[in-house]
Design an enzyme around this catalytic site. Structure first.
Site, PDB file in Angstrom:
ATOM      1  N   GLU A 184      -4.998  -0.124  -7.748  1.00 18.59           N
ATOM      2  CA  GLU A 184      -3.967   0.774  -8.258  1.00 18.59           C
ATOM      3  C   GLU A 184      -2.882  -0.063  -8.929  1.00 18.59           C
ATOM      4  OE1 GLU A 184      -4.069   4.542  -5.180  1.00 18.59           O
ATOM      5  OE2 GLU A 184      -2.898   2.785  -4.604  1.00 18.59           O
TER       6      GLU A 184
ATOM      7  N   SER B 101       0.815  -1.218   0.000  1.00 24.26           N
ATOM      8  CA  SER B 101       0.000   0.000   0.000  1.00 24.26           C
ATOM      9  C   SER B 101       0.844   1.261   0.000  1.00 24.26           C
ATOM     10  CB  SER B 101      -0.919   0.015   1.229  1.00 24.26           C
ATOM     11  OG  SER B 101      -0.154  -0.016   2.423  1.00 24.26           O
TER      12      SER B 101
ATOM     13  N   HIS C 145      -2.157  -2.834  -6.160  1.00 21.78           N
ATOM     14  CA  HIS C 145      -2.655  -2.531  -4.823  1.00 21.78           C
ATOM     15  C   HIS C 145      -4.173  -2.670  -4.766  1.00 21.78           C
ATOM     16  CE1 HIS C 145      -3.363   0.661  -1.471  1.00 21.78           C
ATOM     17  NE2 HIS C 145      -3.381  -0.560  -0.992  1.00 21.78           N
TER      18      HIS C 145
END
Length: 662
Positions: free
Chosen positions: A156, A123, A144
């Protein structure tokens, strides 16, 4: 590698994120090898997947067969070589510590196939640093997922310094095939996109309390009910885990400088092991099962808090845009999906006024000399240009109005489609959506080329799960304003019902509360087998306020309508078809084609006859004699029309009529 080359996925780590990612991939049809360092860890992850799939089947979100097949595609393993031997993509989801991850990649590189793409679920940690542990940095990227992966749509897709564009392309395609929304992060920056916005926001909220500018109550009331975010800042910290946000902040502080200094208030909570909901206590107390009790009292709203929080957010957006990490649209998409915000941060900043936020940031920097208020260079450019979005281009696209909460398209000749476009909020109906729906109906009504309207909801989870109480709460707090809100919704929904062309509501997923009231205004309702209907207002101490008390009884009869409203229960599509509410029930994989075919079929009907038929039927509900009178007048009006001649000639010529509305 292309998407079609991906068949087997290895997931390293069977914790909350690991087993969630494995479940998502298995449901999407991929063979999954889930690995952890101990058998007890991997078996626990496997059992969590089994439980979750069972819940999906129990709630009719998956068939029993589909749930069983997904579970069969998951193989729990401890041996690294066995786990990755056939892997096309390896997704690492081990604890968020750089040394642990580097050790895993060292072991992985020794046994993984040369073709395999490596993706880390980190993250915040550097994609570039992790990729350099391997011999394939060009085939290494961030992927992510957000917690819980089975529910959250955002992924992401993050580029490291060495990542090849081809790798990012195929991983984006892969994420899309998993049913997720990929957002590309073009540069390896701490926090990427969503956490780059959310974590500094959490930190600034804490600093406002630490510096005695506001109380926790004032910050959360302002965040939730004045700005309009789904949760208060401290409520969100408790939900995510104060320790989780704090550790991301620590990393950002280490690699990106003093502007990300963690607030002592957060540090003290972590040291006291008061992490939030998971520990029973954080900024709020959860020991007795109570949650965060945030007041809607407007006296708690603070303009200083609102301006300071939005200024910090605008500054981070300016950094991401100015450094070409992502565009304003990509940033807004990521935060709306990852944080469930009703608007994206760039949009919030534009609405408040970027110039005002830039001035507020400058004032705070001059007052405190703290680096967190130091404006990024690009913020001044955005303020001078008037915002992150170009108003001239944001208002229209090819002559079409651009909407925030709905989509208006023309997928087939004669058919217009209005799509409720808030999938991250289950297409809940906000004040803005009601307003934009009215604008879209104006356009459809004025367009003579439109012969039928198709009404849908974005995503596969909900047509609409009801009213968005987060956006409505503030406006509906005063009884007189609530009355006006009800009337506005009744009027807009009524306009949909009064359109003189056929309206098809295509329903996939939840159709509840205000969403069901909207569907009542359609002429035809088509639903998938996994759809659920209900009016849950009584559970909230409310009653349907957008026409549901009147329209529902007309469709299903007074007895059934009272049953649906009084019990506040949910009803499956098949039962609603028996009640007469749903016209046709289809399987999910047939849904899109069936919906468009239905709308296209109705679009081919005679427009004049449709217009007078709807007028007569609607008027007849109120007054039988008036309905018959309109029927007679309509019959007389169309009898010598070109449409009737076309219909008669086609009937005797055994052709399909082509009605023109003349």
């Amino acid at each position: 590698m292309e998407l079609e080359d991906i068949n087997t996925i290895a997931v390293l780590g069977a914790g909350n994120m690991g087993h969630g990612i494995a479940e998502v991939a298995a449901i999407a049809g991929y063979d999954v090898r889930m690995r952890d360092i101990k058998d007890e860890f991997v078996q626990n992850g496997y059992e969590q997947i089994e439980w979750s799939l069972g819940k999906f089947a129990e709630n009719d979100q998956l068939t029993d067969e589909a749930a069983d097949a997904a579970l069969e595609r998951v193989t729990p393993l401890v041996d690294m070589e066995e786990a990755v031997a056939d892997a096309d993509v390896v997704i690492e989801a081990v604890p968020e510590q750089m040394e642990i991850k580097k050790e895993v990649y060292t072991d992985l590189e020794a046994v993984a196939p040369d073709r395999a793409i490596f993706a880390t679920n980190t993250s915040s940690l550097s994609i570039t640093d992790l990729s350099e542990v391997t011999d394939r940095p060009e085939r290494f990227c961030g992927m992510h997922f957000f917690n819980p992966p089975i529910r959250m749509d955002l992924v992401e897709v993050i580029s490291g310094a060495h990542t090849a564009d081809e790798t990012l392309d195929v991983v984006e395609d892969f994420a899309d095939d998993l049913g997720k929304t990929p957002v590309r992060v073009r540069k390896d920056v701490p926090g990427f996109i969503a956490n780059r916005i959310l974590v500094p926001l959490m930190n600034e909220a804490a600093w406002l309390v630490e510096d005695d500018i506001a109380t926790i109550e004032e910050v959360d009331a302002t965040t939730k009910f004045d700005i309009g975010l789904p949760m208060g800042s401290f409520e969100l910290a408790d939900y995510v885990g104060i320790d989780v946000g704090y550790h991301v902040l620590e990393y950002m502080h280490e690699v990106a400088g003093e502007r990300y200094e963690p607030c002592p208030l957060l540090e003290s909570k972590v040291e006291s092991e008061e992490f939030g909901q998971k520990s029973g206590k954080g900024f709020y107390d959860y020991e007795d099962g109570d949650g965060a009790d945030i007041s809607m009292d407007e006296e708690l709203f603070s303009e200083t808090v609102k301006e300071r929080l939005l200024a910090v957010v605008a500054n981070e957006v300016a950094y991401l845009v100015g450094d070409d990490v992502a565009s304003p649209t990509e940033i807004d998409t990521a935060v709306k999906l990852g944080g469930r915000w009703p608007n994206g941060p760039a949009k919030f900043a534009d609405e408040y006024g970027v110039d005002a936020l830039a001035d507020a940031l400058e004032d705070a920097y001059a007052e405190t000399d703290h680096p967190r208020y130091e404006p990024f260079d690009y913020l001044a450019t955005v303020a001078e240009e008037g915002g992150f979005y170009d108003d001239a281009s944001a208002g229209e696209t090819d002559g079409m109005p651009e909407f925030e909460t709905i989509g208006l398209t023309y997928p087939r000749d004669g058919v217009a489609q209005i799509e409720l476009d808030r999938p991250q909020q289950m297409n809940s109906i906000s004040i803005t959506l009601v307003e934009e729906l009215g604008t879209a109906l104006d356009r459809v009504d004025d367009d003579d080329s439109v012969r039928a309207l198709l009404l849908t909801g974005a995503g596969s989870k909900a047509f609409s799960a009801g009213a968005d109480f987060m956006s409505i709460a503030g406006s509906g707090a005063d009884p007189y304003e609530a009355i006006e809100l009800s009337k506005d919704g009744q009027e807009t929904f009524g306009r949909l019902e009064e359109l003189e062309l056929p309206v098809v509501a295509a329903i996939d997923g939840y159709c509840l509360g205000g969403g069901m009231e909207l569907a009542m205004c359609a002429d035809i309702r088509l639903a998938t087998t996994r759809s659920e209907f209900g009016q849950p207002e009584f559970d909230l101490g409310l009653l349907p306020g957008w026409g549901g008390t009147q329209r529902l009884q007309r469709i299903v009869g007074m007895g059934r309508a009272k049953e649906i409203i009084f019990t506040a229960e949910r009803f499956p599509a098949e039962e609603m078809a028996e009640f007469g509410f749903v016209n046709e029930v289809v399987e999910p994989d047939e849904f899109e084609t069936a919906a468009h075919d239905y709308a296209e079929k109705l679009a081919g009907g005679p427009p004049l006859a449709m217009r007078y038929t709807k007028r007569a039927m609607h008027k007849g509900w109120d007054n039988h004699e008036a309905g018959l009178e309109i029927e007679s007048l309509g019959f007389g009006h169309v009898v010598n029309s070109e449409d009737v001649h076309e219909g008669i000639n086609a009937f005797f010529g055994d052709d399909e009529p082509e009605f023109e509305g003349r």
